[in-house]
Design a protein around this motif. Sequence first.
Motif, PDB file in Angstrom:
ATOM      1  N   SER A 177      33.298  -5.824   2.380  1.00 33.46           N
ATOM      2  CA  SER A 177      34.184  -6.951   2.696  1.00 33.46           C
ATOM      3  C   SER A 177      35.138  -7.222   1.541  1.00 33.46           C
ATOM      4  N   GLN A 178      34.591  -7.185   0.320  1.00 31.86           N
ATOM      5  CA  GLN A 178      35.458  -7.378  -0.840  1.00 31.86           C
ATOM      6  C   GLN A 178      36.499  -6.263  -0.941  1.00 31.86           C
ATOM      7  N   GLU A 179      36.045  -5.016  -0.713  1.00 32.41           N
ATOM      8  CA  GLU A 179      36.987  -3.894  -0.749  1.00 32.41           C
ATOM      9  C   GLU A 179      38.034  -4.028   0.361  1.00 32.41           C
ATOM     10  N   SER A 180      37.597  -4.451   1.547  1.00 32.34           N
ATOM     11  CA  SER A 180      38.547  -4.627   2.648  1.00 32.34           C
ATOM     12  C   SER A 180      39.548  -5.732   2.333  1.00 32.34           C
ATOM     13  N   ALA A 181      39.063  -6.799   1.694  1.00 27.73           N
ATOM     14  CA  ALA A 181      39.978  -7.884   1.331  1.00 27.73           C
ATOM     15  C   ALA A 181      41.017  -7.394   0.315  1.00 27.73           C
ATOM     16  N   ARG A 182      40.526  -6.630  -0.689  1.00 30.34           N
ATOM     17  CA  ARG A 182      41.476  -6.092  -1.668  1.00 30.34           C
ATOM     18  C   ARG A 182      42.450  -5.118  -1.009  1.00 30.34           C
ATOM     19  N   ALA A 183      41.917  -4.252  -0.119  1.00 30.35           N
ATOM     20  CA  ALA A 183      42.789  -3.300   0.570  1.00 30.35           C
ATOM     21  C   ALA A 183      43.816  -4.039   1.435  1.00 30.35           C
ATOM     22  N   SER A 184      43.382  -5.114   2.104  1.00 37.70           N
ATOM     23  CA  SER A 184      44.308  -5.882   2.936  1.00 37.70           C
ATOM     24  C   SER A 184      45.411  -6.520   2.096  1.00 37.70           C
ATOM     25  N   LEU A 185      45.018  -7.099   0.943  1.00 38.56           N
ATOM     26  CA  LEU A 185      46.021  -7.692   0.060  1.00 38.56           C
ATOM     27  C   LEU A 185      46.980  -6.632  -0.468  1.00 38.56           C
ATOM     28  N   LEU A 186      46.413  -5.465  -0.857  1.00 41.17           N
ATOM     29  CA  LEU A 186      47.267  -4.397  -1.366  1.00 41.17           C
ATOM     30  C   LEU A 186      48.222  -3.898  -0.276  1.00 41.17           C
ATOM     31  N   LEU A 187      47.666  -3.720   0.943  1.00 42.38           N
ATOM     32  CA  LEU A 187      48.512  -3.254   2.038  1.00 42.38           C
ATOM     33  C   LEU A 187      49.587  -4.270   2.367  1.00 42.38           C
ATOM     34  N   MET A 188      49.222  -5.554   2.358  1.00 45.47           N
ATOM     35  CA  MET A 188      50.215  -6.594   2.639  1.00 45.47           C
ATOM     36  C   MET A 188      51.297  -6.610   1.558  1.00 45.47           C
ATOM     37  N   SER A 189      50.876  -6.468   0.298  1.00 46.69           N
ATOM     38  CA  SER A 189      51.857  -6.452  -0.792  1.00 46.69           C
ATOM     39  C   SER A 189      52.787  -5.256  -0.665  1.00 46.69           C
ATOM     40  N   CYS A 190      52.177  -4.076  -0.367  1.00 45.17           N
ATOM     41  CA  CYS A 190      52.998  -2.874  -0.196  1.00 45.17           C
ATOM     42  C   CYS A 190      53.964  -3.035   0.985  1.00 45.17           C
ATOM     43  N   ALA A 191      53.480  -3.643   2.059  1.00 39.94           N
ATOM     44  CA  ALA A 191      54.344  -3.848   3.217  1.00 39.94           C
ATOM     45  C   ALA A 191      55.508  -4.767   2.866  1.00 39.94           C
ATOM     46  N   ILE A 192      55.211  -5.829   2.102  1.00 38.26           N
ATOM     47  CA  ILE A 192      56.293  -6.756   1.713  1.00 38.26           C
ATOM     48  C   ILE A 192      57.290  -6.058   0.801  1.00 38.26           C
ATOM     49  N   VAL A 193      56.764  -5.294  -0.193  1.00 32.72           N
ATOM     50  CA  VAL A 193      57.658  -4.587  -1.121  1.00 32.72           C
ATOM     51  C   VAL A 193      58.516  -3.580  -0.369  1.00 32.72           C
ATOM     52  N   LEU A 194      57.868  -2.795   0.519  1.00 33.81           N
ATOM     53  CA  LEU A 194      58.626  -1.812   1.284  1.00 33.81           C
ATOM     54  C   LEU A 194      59.649  -2.486   2.185  1.00 33.81           C
ATOM     55  N   SER A 195      59.277  -3.634   2.756  1.00 35.21           N
ATOM     56  CA  SER A 195      60.225  -4.356   3.600  1.00 35.21           C
ATOM     57  C   SER A 195      61.436  -4.802   2.786  1.00 35.21           C
ATOM     58  N   VAL A 196      61.166  -5.325   1.566  1.00 38.39           N
ATOM     59  CA  VAL A 196      62.279  -5.751   0.703  1.00 38.39           C
ATOM     60  C   VAL A 196      63.139  -4.549   0.326  1.00 38.39           C
ATOM     61  N   VAL A 197      62.448  -3.418  -0.034  1.00 34.81           N
ATOM     62  CA  VAL A 197      63.203  -2.217  -0.415  1.00 34.81           C
ATOM     63  C   VAL A 197      64.050  -1.725   0.754  1.00 34.81           C
ATOM     64  N   LEU A 198      63.468  -1.683   1.952  1.00 33.79           N
ATOM     65  CA  LEU A 198      64.227  -1.261   3.123  1.00 33.79           C
ATOM     66  C   LEU A 198      65.394  -2.196   3.396  1.00 33.79           C
ATOM     67  N   ALA A 199      65.140  -3.503   3.271  1.00 39.87           N
ATOM     68  CA  ALA A 199      66.218  -4.474   3.513  1.00 39.87           C
ATOM     69  C   ALA A 199      67.345  -4.283   2.501  1.00 39.87           C
ATOM     70  N   LEU A 200      66.947  -4.104   1.221  1.00 41.49           N
ATOM     71  CA  LEU A 200      67.960  -3.907   0.191  1.00 41.49           C
ATOM     72  C   LEU A 200      68.723  -2.601   0.422  1.00 41.49           C
ATOM     73  N   ALA A 201      67.953  -1.525   0.793  1.00 43.91           N
ATOM     74  CA  ALA A 201      68.620  -0.234   1.001  1.00 43.91           C
ATOM     75  C   ALA A 201      69.601  -0.305   2.157  1.00 43.91           C
ATOM     76  N   ILE A 202      69.151  -0.886   3.268  1.00 45.15           N
ATOM     77  CA  ILE A 202      70.045  -0.975   4.429  1.00 45.15           C
ATOM     78  C   ILE A 202      71.212  -1.908   4.141  1.00 45.15           C
ATOM     79  N   THR A 203      70.933  -3.028   3.441  1.00 47.87           N
ATOM     80  CA  THR A 203      72.012  -3.969   3.100  1.00 47.87           C
ATOM     81  C   THR A 203      73.017  -3.320   2.158  1.00 47.87           C
ATOM     82  N   ALA A 204      72.461  -2.543   1.182  1.00 49.19           N
ATOM     83  CA  ALA A 204      73.371  -1.871   0.239  1.00 49.19           C
ATOM     84  C   ALA A 204      74.258  -0.875   0.958  1.00 49.19           C
ATOM     85  N   ARG A 205      73.674  -0.176   1.980  1.00 51.26           N
ATOM     86  CA  ARG A 205      74.473   0.785   2.725  1.00 51.26           C
ATOM     87  C   ARG A 205      75.598   0.093   3.497  1.00 51.26           C
TER      88      ARG A 205
END
Length: 572
Positions: free
Chosen positions: A376-404
Amino acid sequence: MDKLASRLRIGEKIGLGFALVGLLFVGVVWQYHQTLQSVLGDYHQLQGFELRKSLALEIEIELAAVRDAEKSFLIERRETFAGEVDQRLQTLLGKIAALAAVDQDSRQTAASLQELVTTYQQSFEAVAGAWRIMGLDENSGLQGAFRENVHRLQELSAAYNVDRLYTLLLQIRRSEKDLALRQDAAYRERVRKLLGELRQLLETSELQAAVRQQLLAELATYARTFEPYAERALKSGNIDGGKGPFRDAAHHIEAILTAYHVPNLETSVLQMRRREKDFLLRGDDSYPPMVVAIARSIRAQIAESALSDADKTLLTGLLHDYERDFLALVAQTSSIATLTREMNSAADRVAPLVKQNVDQANQVMASRVAEIDQSSQESARASLLLMSCAIVLSVVLALAITARIVRPVRQMAGLLDGLAYGRPSDHVPTISGGRDEINSMGESLNALVDHRTTFLRWWKESMDEVSARRELLGASTDEEKDEAMQDLRRATIARLQQLNAIRGRLLRHGEQVIEVAQRLQSAPGSLTAEDAKSLEHAAEGIATLFEVLAMEQVPAGDSAATPGAAPPAASG
């Protein structure tokens, strides 16, 4: 990457961006769903452990109820308790079947439990069957059989118990002889008294009715004939040697008693019954040999007696049947003891197995709880990491598409600013054949810059040529004329270069038109929006360049009318 981006429209880029961000969050939701499914699976597994413990407790309770019913049957030996044992066993087997459905470990334990319970059930059925053969009460089975025989033997032994009668007869004969020897009236009274006791004992005895009547008749004869003999003996002392009808009657009575006399038969039978009862009460193996020994002694007594062959056969037959059934009961008792031990052994092995199942469930449950906590602890950490990665990737994608989108717009804004307030020299980077609206805007803006530059250069060079011609016309000296001719030559060469550039651009537009025409020939009726736009831009570019060339006609005419101007062919 730029070429790929240029193939997409702005709406498609925005839609692709939202789709990628949505996919990222779908991945996050999927991971959350998987985590939830894992948690639910862990919960069901823990619930299975609790179910194992609950079923194990129910099995223990049901087993205790089975053993209670079994003990009640063995103590009271009633069929209702045997039926209750069978009913409880069916319920117990149902609980074991429910335990087998929990998990693999429980299935193995349930298989062992079912085997033991089946063995116990078979052993109990064998014990119950043995008790039915032996007799659930004193009137059934082997007990009823040998009791019936021994009761008949006991009744007959009472019929052959004439010891008391024979003793009274001997006492009567002794008092009769004392009367003859002493002529004392007390002995006559004693004989009378003993005769009354013998008569009373005969009437209450268990002798056969015919024998009893015969003895009573002989006793009456003895009493009737004894009185005259006693009277003569008391008066005259004439005893005639102590002979007479009374003596013959006494001999007849003695002969009858002797014919039905087996010494101590009833006592031996009672002693045999005593040892039988001792065995039934205590189950001690030392009592059956005693019963056999007493039966052998009784058989010998019967054989040595003066009974008739028929009576001997009857008595020995009853004794043999009794002994046979009793020994069969002894053997059955031994078999019951063995079967009972097997039954108890099977039942005693069930409880430790149930306890082992509970202990195993507790151990596995504790281990599984620790694993679930860690996962459960590992799943919680994995969920937080996945959520953080998803947010970062979303920001990167938004910035990349906006920059284009924003970068070309910013470049076009700078270019337009240059068009409005200066002389732009740069172009917006574009990709040929792109579907992006901004890319199309960039191409159009670049074409506008090129056209503006062309017109400005054409206008400047035309003004330089006009100025050179004016200076040539106004020159008064040869040096001024030479210098004016040099300026005119340079202006003419610059215009020729610009005309060559225009020709190159016209060739490019023509090639573009030819390319679109070839695509239309290869696929008739498949004119796309891109091809139509390319044709439009090529046509507009050609029209614009022709307008520039049309303006060439005015300066060319002027130069032809002006003395010293270059020929028209040189400017074309």
